[in-house]
Design an enzyme around this catalytic site. Structure first.
Site, PDB file in Angstrom:
ATOM      1  N   ARG A 153      20.004  -8.584   3.082  1.00 50.13           N
ATOM      2  CA  ARG A 153      19.333  -7.308   3.356  1.00 50.13           C
ATOM      3  C   ARG A 153      20.345  -6.170   3.208  1.00 50.13           C
ATOM      4  O   ARG A 153      20.059  -5.118   2.678  1.00 50.13           O
ATOM      5  CB  ARG A 153      18.692  -7.313   4.753  1.00 50.13           C
ATOM      6  CG  ARG A 153      18.200  -5.931   5.173  1.00 50.13           C
ATOM      7  CD  ARG A 153      17.157  -5.930   6.290  1.00 50.13           C
ATOM      8  NE  ARG A 153      17.351  -6.931   7.315  1.00 50.13           N
ATOM      9  CZ  ARG A 153      18.303  -6.895   8.273  1.00 50.13           C
ATOM     10  NH1 ARG A 153      19.139  -5.879   8.335  1.00 50.13           N
ATOM     11  NH2 ARG A 153      18.405  -7.868   9.156  1.00 50.13           N
ATOM     12  N   TYR A 167       0.997  11.658  -6.210  1.00 50.91           N
ATOM     13  CA  TYR A 167       0.420  10.315  -6.253  1.00 50.91           C
ATOM     14  C   TYR A 167      -0.364  10.050  -4.956  1.00 50.91           C
ATOM     15  O   TYR A 167       0.100  10.392  -3.860  1.00 50.91           O
ATOM     16  CB  TYR A 167       1.567   9.305  -6.404  1.00 50.91           C
ATOM     17  CG  TYR A 167       1.117   7.873  -6.359  1.00 50.91           C
ATOM     18  CD1 TYR A 167       0.415   7.310  -7.413  1.00 50.91           C
ATOM     19  CD2 TYR A 167       1.391   7.082  -5.243  1.00 50.91           C
ATOM     20  CE1 TYR A 167      -0.002   6.000  -7.354  1.00 50.91           C
ATOM     21  CE2 TYR A 167       0.978   5.765  -5.190  1.00 50.91           C
ATOM     22  CZ  TYR A 167       0.280   5.230  -6.244  1.00 50.91           C
ATOM     23  OH  TYR A 167      -0.136   3.943  -6.193  1.00 50.91           O
ATOM     24  N   ASP A 199      10.002  12.901  -7.500  1.00 52.02           N
ATOM     25  CA  ASP A 199       9.444  11.630  -7.963  1.00 52.02           C
ATOM     26  C   ASP A 199       9.402  11.707  -9.488  1.00 52.02           C
ATOM     27  O   ASP A 199       8.613  12.452 -10.060  1.00 52.02           O
ATOM     28  CB  ASP A 199       8.037  11.426  -7.370  1.00 52.02           C
ATOM     29  CG  ASP A 199       7.425  10.088  -7.764  1.00 52.02           C
ATOM     30  OD1 ASP A 199       7.790   9.548  -8.834  1.00 52.02           O
ATOM     31  OD2 ASP A 199       6.561   9.586  -7.018  1.00 52.02           O
ATOM     32  N   LYS A 252       6.221   0.993 -12.735  1.00 48.72           N
ATOM     33  CA  LYS A 252       5.642   1.620 -13.932  1.00 48.72           C
ATOM     34  C   LYS A 252       6.588   1.472 -15.133  1.00 48.72           C
ATOM     35  O   LYS A 252       6.876   0.357 -15.521  1.00 48.72           O
ATOM     36  CB  LYS A 252       5.304   3.074 -13.618  1.00 48.72           C
ATOM     37  CG  LYS A 252       4.634   3.286 -12.242  1.00 48.72           C
ATOM     38  CD  LYS A 252       3.250   2.700 -12.161  1.00 48.72           C
ATOM     39  CE  LYS A 252       2.691   2.624 -10.751  1.00 48.72           C
ATOM     40  NZ  LYS A 252       2.681   3.871 -10.002  1.00 48.72           N
TER      41      LYS A 252
HETATM   42  C1  LIG Z   1       2.663   4.182  -8.564  1.00 52.37           C
HETATM   43  C2  LIG Z   1       3.338   5.391  -8.086  1.00 52.37           C
HETATM   44  C3  LIG Z   1       3.959   5.429  -6.830  1.00 52.37           C
HETATM   45  C4  LIG Z   1       3.907   4.255  -5.868  1.00 52.37           C
HETATM   46  O1  LIG Z   1       4.638   3.180  -6.348  1.00 52.37           O
HETATM   47  P1  LIG Z   1       4.298   1.629  -6.005  1.00 52.37           P
HETATM   48  O2  LIG Z   1       5.330   0.904  -6.785  1.00 52.37           O
HETATM   49  O3  LIG Z   1       2.897   1.385  -6.472  1.00 52.37           O
HETATM   50  O4  LIG Z   1       4.436   1.475  -4.545  1.00 52.37           O
HETATM   51  C5  LIG Z   1       4.628   6.584  -6.462  1.00 52.37           C
HETATM   52  N1  LIG Z   1       4.666   7.658  -7.260  1.00 52.37           N
HETATM   53  C6  LIG Z   1       4.071   7.671  -8.472  1.00 52.37           C
HETATM   54  C7  LIG Z   1       4.170   8.881  -9.333  1.00 52.37           C
HETATM   55  C8  LIG Z   1       3.398   6.543  -8.939  1.00 52.37           C
HETATM   56  O5  LIG Z   1       2.791   6.563 -10.127  1.00 52.37           O
END
Ligand SMILES: *Cc1c(COP(=O)(O)O)cnc(C)c1O
Length: 378
Positions: free
Chosen positions: A45, A97, A169, A194
């Site tokens: 961890r 998001y 983000d 993604k």
């Molecule tokens: C999918 C997404 C998230 C969340 O991510 P997860 O891996 O699904 O927890 C956060 N921000 C954006 C822009 C996303 O497309």
């Protein structure tokens, strides 16, 4: 080093012990100590060599001081949110998001942190919203599904002037096209599920911080809260990231061709794509990014027609998520944004006929034909 080289040679490459060219999967929880307190790794961890190789790679790609890998994008965002004390106020992009919106409005608020959602594409609104207890600005650019653009430099300047932490983000643009840290961000986040992973086979999140102080705090949080990414998923993610450049270049090429094709049709209302000179924020995006990405949204006029198109495509898979090798198609009003009240959706511009596609790396011509056939059906 250019980006494509950094994707292969950045971070920690291979394995010193064995000479292995690929970083091994250190599937291990604890480590033998050479004497009490004398060790390189203690417990996974706290630190794991495979995760560390990934964390070093994302650090190098975003140009930060340290990287941290979590079990999902939401776990990464949640970890960053625990930097703040009760009584703090945070300014957040209004069409972030959905999961981020839910976290901020239903979970973070329980800890006495106040969040205001505003249109960060207008820097003046951001300045107007700053209060005495404001500690951070959290933005997303481009956003989902309308690809709204926020000027990273302008918000960075506002954050610096008011001593606020600036969090971006960067999921949609990826570090291949956009590096918010060079534009003033203190923390860069990704849903690595993604584009970074890119193969629809791993859920992960990463955070990169700008300086040693933030790195110490983030490691303390990562180790204390514990939402770490496992060694196997860390390895999968690194494997996916090696081809990020190739995938983003191919996606870019096809996305441009698809937008060009959509523009020739008179049965499409609006096309949302940062690469269109008519797109709001196009110039801002050009000033801060080197590519436009693979997300395109367009309005086919009605929910009924949109559903027909979704039924007809063969290569575009009907699914949520984005950024993978396979092309995906979705209907935000009925899928990712269904929980937003219809009136609010309308205000935002998320109409019932709005289709969102995530362009994959299939042959450009095949994707164009698939889309044309789906749109041509009466
Ligand atoms: C999918 C997404 C998230 C969340 O991510 P997860 O891996 O699904 O927890 C956060 N921000 C954006 C822009 C996303 O497309």
């Amino acid at each position: 080093m250019k980006k494509k080289t950094k994707l292969i040679h950045g971070g920690i490459v291979g394995d010193e012990q064995t000479g292995a060219v690929s970083t091994p999967i250190y599937q291990v929880s604890t480590y033998k100590q050479n004497g009490v307190g004398n060790f390189k790794y203690e417990y996974s961890r706290t630190g794991n060599p495979t995760r560390e190789a990934l964390e070093a790679l994302i650090r190098d790609l975003e140009g930060g001081y340290a990287g941290f890998a979590f079990s999902s994008g939401m776990a990464a965002i949640s970890a960053v949110m625990t930097l703040f004390n009760s009584g703090s106020h945070i300014i957040v992009t209004d069409d972030v998001y959905g999961g981020t919106y839910r976290l901020m409005s239903k979970i973070i608020n329980r800890s006495g942190i106040d969040v205001t959602f505003i249109d960060t594409s207008n820097p003046k609104e951001v300045t107007d919203e700053i209060q005495e207890n404001t500690v951070a600005i959290f933005i997303e650019t481009p956003t989902n599904p309308l690809l709204k653009i926020t000027d990273i430099r302008s918000i960075g300047e506002i954050a610096r002037k008011h001593s606020l932490l600036f969090i971006v983000d960067n999921t949609f643009s990826t570090p291949y096209w956009q590096n918010p840290m060079t534009l003033g961000a203190d923390i860069v986040l990704h849903s690595a599920t993604k584009y970074l992973g890119g193969h629809s086979d791993v859920v992960a999140g990463v955070a990169v911080v700008k300086n040693e102080k933030l790195a110490k705090e983030m490691h303390f949080i990562q180790n204390s809260v514990g939402g770490i990414l496992g060694p196997h998923d860390s390895w999968l993610l690194m494997r996916g990231m090696k081809t990020l450049g190739l995938r983003m270049e191919q996606t870019e090429k096809t996305a441009k061709a698809i937008v060009q094709f959509l523009e020739t049709r008179n049965d499409i209302n609006t096309i949302y794509y940062p690469g269109l000179s008519s797109h709001r924020g196009h110039q801002t995006h050009v000033n801060q990014s080197n590519g436009f990405g693979g997300m395109i949204s367009f309005d086919v006029g009605s929910g009924k027609r949109a559903q027909e198109v979704l039924q007809k495509t063969k290569l575009f898979t009907l699914a949520e998520s984005l950024g993978a090798v396979e092309s995906l198609i979705s209907l935000p009003a009925k899928m990712t944004h269904a929980s937003i009240p219809k009136e609010r959706r309308k205000e935002l511009g998320i109409t019932d006929g709005l289709i969102r596609i995530s362009v994959g790396i299939e042959d450009t011509e095949d994707l164009l034909v698939d889309l044309r056939d789906a749109l041509d059906i009466e």
